[in-house]
Design a protein around this motif. Structure first.
Motif, PDB file in Angstrom:
ATOM      1  N   SER A 155       8.109 -12.019   0.488  1.00 14.39           N
ATOM      2  CA  SER A 155       9.414 -12.212   1.366  1.00 14.39           C
ATOM      3  C   SER A 155       9.752 -10.908   1.908  1.00 14.39           C
ATOM      4  CB  SER A 155      10.487 -12.823   0.399  1.00 14.39           C
ATOM      5  OG  SER A 155      11.864 -12.742   1.224  1.00 14.39           O
ATOM      6  N   THR A 156       9.736 -10.782   3.141  1.00 15.78           N
ATOM      7  CA  THR A 156      10.337  -9.424   3.957  1.00 15.78           C
ATOM      8  C   THR A 156      12.052  -9.425   3.756  1.00 15.78           C
ATOM      9  OG1 THR A 156      10.452 -10.747   6.044  1.00 15.78           O
ATOM     10  CG2 THR A 156       8.475  -9.649   5.696  1.00 15.78           C
ATOM     11  N   GLU A 157      12.633 -10.647   3.655  1.00 20.71           N
ATOM     12  CA  GLU A 157      14.062 -10.776   3.715  1.00 20.71           C
ATOM     13  C   GLU A 157      14.446  -9.907   2.096  1.00 20.71           C
ATOM     14  OE1 GLU A 157      17.855 -13.727   3.515  1.00 20.71           O
ATOM     15  OE2 GLU A 157      15.846 -14.500   3.647  1.00 20.71           O
ATOM     16  N   PHE A 158      13.566 -10.170   0.964  1.00 18.12           N
ATOM     17  CA  PHE A 158      13.946  -9.677  -0.116  1.00 18.12           C
ATOM     18  C   PHE A 158      13.664  -8.112  -0.195  1.00 18.12           C
ATOM     19  CE2 PHE A 158      11.730  -8.369  -4.062  1.00 18.12           C
ATOM     20  CZ  PHE A 158      12.859  -8.195  -4.974  1.00 18.12           C
ATOM     21  N   TRP A 159      12.658  -7.635   0.194  1.00 21.83           N
ATOM     22  CA  TRP A 159      12.605  -6.132   0.441  1.00 21.83           C
ATOM     23  C   TRP A 159      13.529  -5.531   1.383  1.00 21.83           C
ATOM     24  CZ3 TRP A 159      10.016  -4.523  -3.666  1.00 21.83           C
ATOM     25  CH2 TRP A 159       9.097  -5.337  -4.208  1.00 21.83           C
ATOM     26  N   ALA A 160      13.792  -6.093   2.569  1.00 26.23           N
ATOM     27  CA  ALA A 160      14.818  -5.571   3.424  1.00 26.23           C
ATOM     28  C   ALA A 160      16.057  -5.421   2.751  1.00 26.23           C
ATOM     29  CB  ALA A 160      14.702  -6.359   4.471  1.00 26.23           C
TER      30      ALA A 160
ATOM     31  N   ARG B 147      18.470  -4.687   8.305  1.00 17.55           N
ATOM     32  CA  ARG B 147      18.036  -5.641   9.711  1.00 17.55           C
ATOM     33  C   ARG B 147      16.730  -4.827  10.264  1.00 17.55           C
ATOM     34  NH1 ARG B 147      23.596  -6.500  10.280  1.00 17.55           N
ATOM     35  NH2 ARG B 147      23.908  -4.946  11.697  1.00 17.55           N
ATOM     36  N   LYS B 148      16.998  -3.437  10.410  1.00 13.78           N
ATOM     37  CA  LYS B 148      15.838  -2.664  11.142  1.00 13.78           C
ATOM     38  C   LYS B 148      14.370  -2.628  10.039  1.00 13.78           C
ATOM     39  CE  LYS B 148      18.682   0.281  13.863  1.00 13.78           C
ATOM     40  NZ  LYS B 148      19.089   1.746  13.957  1.00 13.78           N
ATOM     41  N   THR B 149      14.930  -2.901   8.705  1.00 12.74           N
ATOM     42  CA  THR B 149      13.605  -2.685   7.958  1.00 12.74           C
ATOM     43  C   THR B 149      12.925  -4.123   7.926  1.00 12.74           C
ATOM     44  OG1 THR B 149      14.892  -1.088   6.367  1.00 12.74           O
ATOM     45  CG2 THR B 149      12.917  -2.250   5.371  1.00 12.74           C
ATOM     46  N   GLU B 150      13.609  -5.180   7.925  1.00 12.43           N
ATOM     47  CA  GLU B 150      13.042  -6.419   7.962  1.00 12.43           C
ATOM     48  C   GLU B 150      12.024  -6.573   9.240  1.00 12.43           C
ATOM     49  OE1 GLU B 150      13.839 -11.221   7.128  1.00 12.43           O
ATOM     50  OE2 GLU B 150      15.518  -9.876   7.640  1.00 12.43           O
TER      51      GLU B 150
ATOM     52  N   SER C 173       0.857  -1.004   0.183  1.00 14.97           N
ATOM     53  CA  SER C 173      -0.243   0.030   0.041  1.00 14.97           C
ATOM     54  C   SER C 173       0.795   1.080  -0.107  1.00 14.97           C
ATOM     55  CB  SER C 173      -0.835   0.131   1.229  1.00 14.97           C
ATOM     56  OG  SER C 173      -0.188   0.241   2.330  1.00 14.97           O
ATOM     57  N   LEU C 174       0.482   2.373  -0.588  1.00 13.06           N
ATOM     58  CA  LEU C 174       1.149   3.657  -0.619  1.00 13.06           C
ATOM     59  C   LEU C 174       1.787   3.984   0.987  1.00 13.06           C
ATOM     60  CD1 LEU C 174       2.475   5.859  -1.926  1.00 13.06           C
ATOM     61  CD2 LEU C 174       0.213   7.295  -1.707  1.00 13.06           C
ATOM     62  N   SER C 175       0.554   3.812   1.732  1.00  7.89           N
ATOM     63  CA  SER C 175       1.069   4.175   3.460  1.00  7.89           C
ATOM     64  C   SER C 175       2.146   3.503   3.836  1.00  7.89           C
ATOM     65  CB  SER C 175      -0.312   4.152   4.160  1.00  7.89           C
ATOM     66  OG  SER C 175      -0.877   2.899   4.165  1.00  7.89           O
ATOM     67  N   ASP C 176       2.137   2.143   3.669  1.00  6.67           N
ATOM     68  CA  ASP C 176       2.943   1.214   4.068  1.00  6.67           C
ATOM     69  C   ASP C 176       4.585   1.886   3.424  1.00  6.67           C
ATOM     70  OD1 ASP C 176       1.574  -0.171   5.850  1.00  6.67           O
ATOM     71  OD2 ASP C 176       1.168  -1.775   4.660  1.00  6.67           O
ATOM     72  N   ALA C 177       4.446   1.905   2.177  1.00  6.17           N
ATOM     73  CA  ALA C 177       5.645   2.192   1.541  1.00  6.17           C
ATOM     74  C   ALA C 177       6.350   3.491   1.807  1.00  6.17           C
ATOM     75  CB  ALA C 177       5.349   2.204  -0.048  1.00  6.17           C
TER      76      ALA C 177
ATOM     77  N   LEU D 111      10.416  -4.152  10.459  1.00  6.25           N
ATOM     78  CA  LEU D 111       8.995  -3.377  10.191  1.00  6.25           C
ATOM     79  C   LEU D 111       8.163  -4.124   8.967  1.00  6.25           C
ATOM     80  CD1 LEU D 111      10.650   0.211  10.032  1.00  6.25           C
ATOM     81  CD2 LEU D 111       9.015  -0.507  11.787  1.00  6.25           C
ATOM     82  N   LEU D 112       9.038  -4.737   8.183  1.00  8.21           N
ATOM     83  CA  LEU D 112       8.371  -5.329   7.127  1.00  8.21           C
ATOM     84  C   LEU D 112       7.392  -6.241   7.431  1.00  8.21           C
ATOM     85  CD1 LEU D 112      11.028  -5.291   4.476  1.00  8.21           C
ATOM     86  CD2 LEU D 112       8.827  -4.492   4.131  1.00  8.21           C
ATOM     87  N   ARG D 113       7.607  -6.886   8.735  1.00 10.21           N
ATOM     88  CA  ARG D 113       6.498  -8.073   9.317  1.00 10.21           C
ATOM     89  C   ARG D 113       5.577  -7.574   9.930  1.00 10.21           C
ATOM     90  NH1 ARG D 113      11.859 -10.094  12.815  1.00 10.21           N
ATOM     91  NH2 ARG D 113      13.012 -11.203  11.059  1.00 10.21           N
ATOM     92  N   THR D 114       5.261  -6.118   9.814  1.00  8.45           N
ATOM     93  CA  THR D 114       4.124  -5.469  10.228  1.00  8.45           C
ATOM     94  C   THR D 114       3.365  -5.031   9.313  1.00  8.45           C
ATOM     95  OG1 THR D 114       4.956  -3.358  10.381  1.00  8.45           O
ATOM     96  CG2 THR D 114       5.442  -4.739  12.174  1.00  8.45           C
TER      97      THR D 114
END
Length: 334
Positions: free
Chosen positions: A231-236, A197-200, A103-107, A202-205
């Motif tokens: 995959s949260t790992e891919f985006w992080a 590592r910090k982004t991953e 979603s735009l807000s999450d991005a 956040l991505l789980r949420t």
């Protein structure tokens, strides 16, 4: 195609703000949730003397994301139906929003949290070199790595400031041409591992979804599969992974003839695509939507009008038959 870090420049596309409703609303949708930081970024964008300069992440990141996203929305509002999306560096996140992965807000939340985390990263930068990646092996080390492969003789090195300056001097003494990109952050290098590592976490949420339309990843050099998108790992890992723009463009144009549309500031991806044999031969084509640099409000509007007229002439507006349209997310790319 959506350009990434290094493509930003003062007053990029500012001539469209307040004049193109779709563009204006999309920019506001990115900047308004950032509150005071978003208002400050917008004020600096619309002034002729921005402070801090646009190589500072607190300005470059939200403004580049906003302009990329707004240009994508504007082009699609004309009736263009993309066959696929391709982004360079940050532009891949914009492409992922339009493809329905985020979603735009999450991005926007993830973008800003990355900016905040990057404050702890030691100063560094990125260096575009007129050479192939294999030719630059002897210059790597001490934290300096290949950050992007953009063309057969267009490679970006990334690393900490002191080591990168030493490489810059060595390249000059060896007669090689290089240019610093407009960033103070060593994107696409191990220096950003703590940010990843910090982004991953956040991505789980946030909610992740398979792309609703084909999304080509410049990190994978192929289309994103459902398992990649989820995959949260891919985006992080994207801030640390090299951008493989040229191999990805090879795959994209190998999958079919395209009308490539660069939706974002400058014309860096347009220049890179024009060098591809599929475009040189006329089997595919490439179109920019904005000037190469800021030339005033009227030139922004003229460039957009010309892009729309070209797409109309190709039969690509309103779902009319024609070539497959492609809206692709670092030289002004890296």
């Amino acid at each position: 195609m959506f350009p990434g870090t290094g493509a930003q420049h003062a007053r990029m596309a500012a001539g469209l703000y307040g004049r193109e409703p779709v563009f204006t609303d999309a920019v506001d949708a990115v900047l308004d949730p950032l509150g005071r930081a978003g208002r400050a970024a917008r004020a600096d964008w619309l002034t002729r003397e921005p402070a801090p300069p646009l190589d500072a992440d607190v300005r470059a990141a939200p403004l580049l994301f906003a302009v990329d996203y707004a240009m994508g929305r504007l082009v699609e509002s004309w009736g263009v139906r993309p066959a696929a999306y391709l982004g360079h560096s940050m532009g891949e996140c914009v492409a992922a929003v339009l493809a329905g992965v985020f979603s735009l807000s999450d991005a926007v939340m993830l973008l800003w949290e990355r900016v905040r985390a990057q404050r702890a990263v030691p100063p560094g930068g990125m260096l575009a070199v007129a050479a192939g990646a294999a030719e630059l092996a002897a210059y790597l080390g001490d934290g300096v790595v290949v950050g992007a492969v953009n063309a057969p003789r267009h490679t970006v090195l990334s690393g900490p400031e002191r080591a990168l300056r030493a490489v810059e001097r060595r390249l000059a003494s060896d007669g090689r041409t290089s240019r610093r990109l407009a960033t103070r952050t060593p994107y696409h290098s191990p220096a950003l591992d703590p940010v990843a590592r910090k982004t991953e976490v956040l991505l789980r949420t946030v909610g992740l979804h398979p792309p609703a339309l084909p999304l080509y990843s410049a990190y994978l050099a192929r289309p994103v599969r459902p398992e990649d998108a989820l995959s949260t790992e891919f985006w992080a890992a994207q801030p640390t992974a090299p951008v493989l723009f040229r191999p990805t463009l090879e795959r994209l144009l190998g999958d079919g003839d395209r009308m490539l549309v660069e939706a974002g500031p400058g014309r860096s991806l347009t220049v890179l695509a024009r060098g591809h044999r599929a475009v040189r031969s006329g089997h595919s084509a490439v179109l920019s939507t904005l000037p190469a640099r800021s030339l005033g409000p009227e030139e922004d509007r003229r460039a957009v009008r010309a892009a729309r007229e070209r797409l109309a002439a190709e039969g690509l507006l309103g779902g009319e038959p024609g070539h497959s349209g492609v809206l692709p997310v670092d030289l002004s790319v890296p």
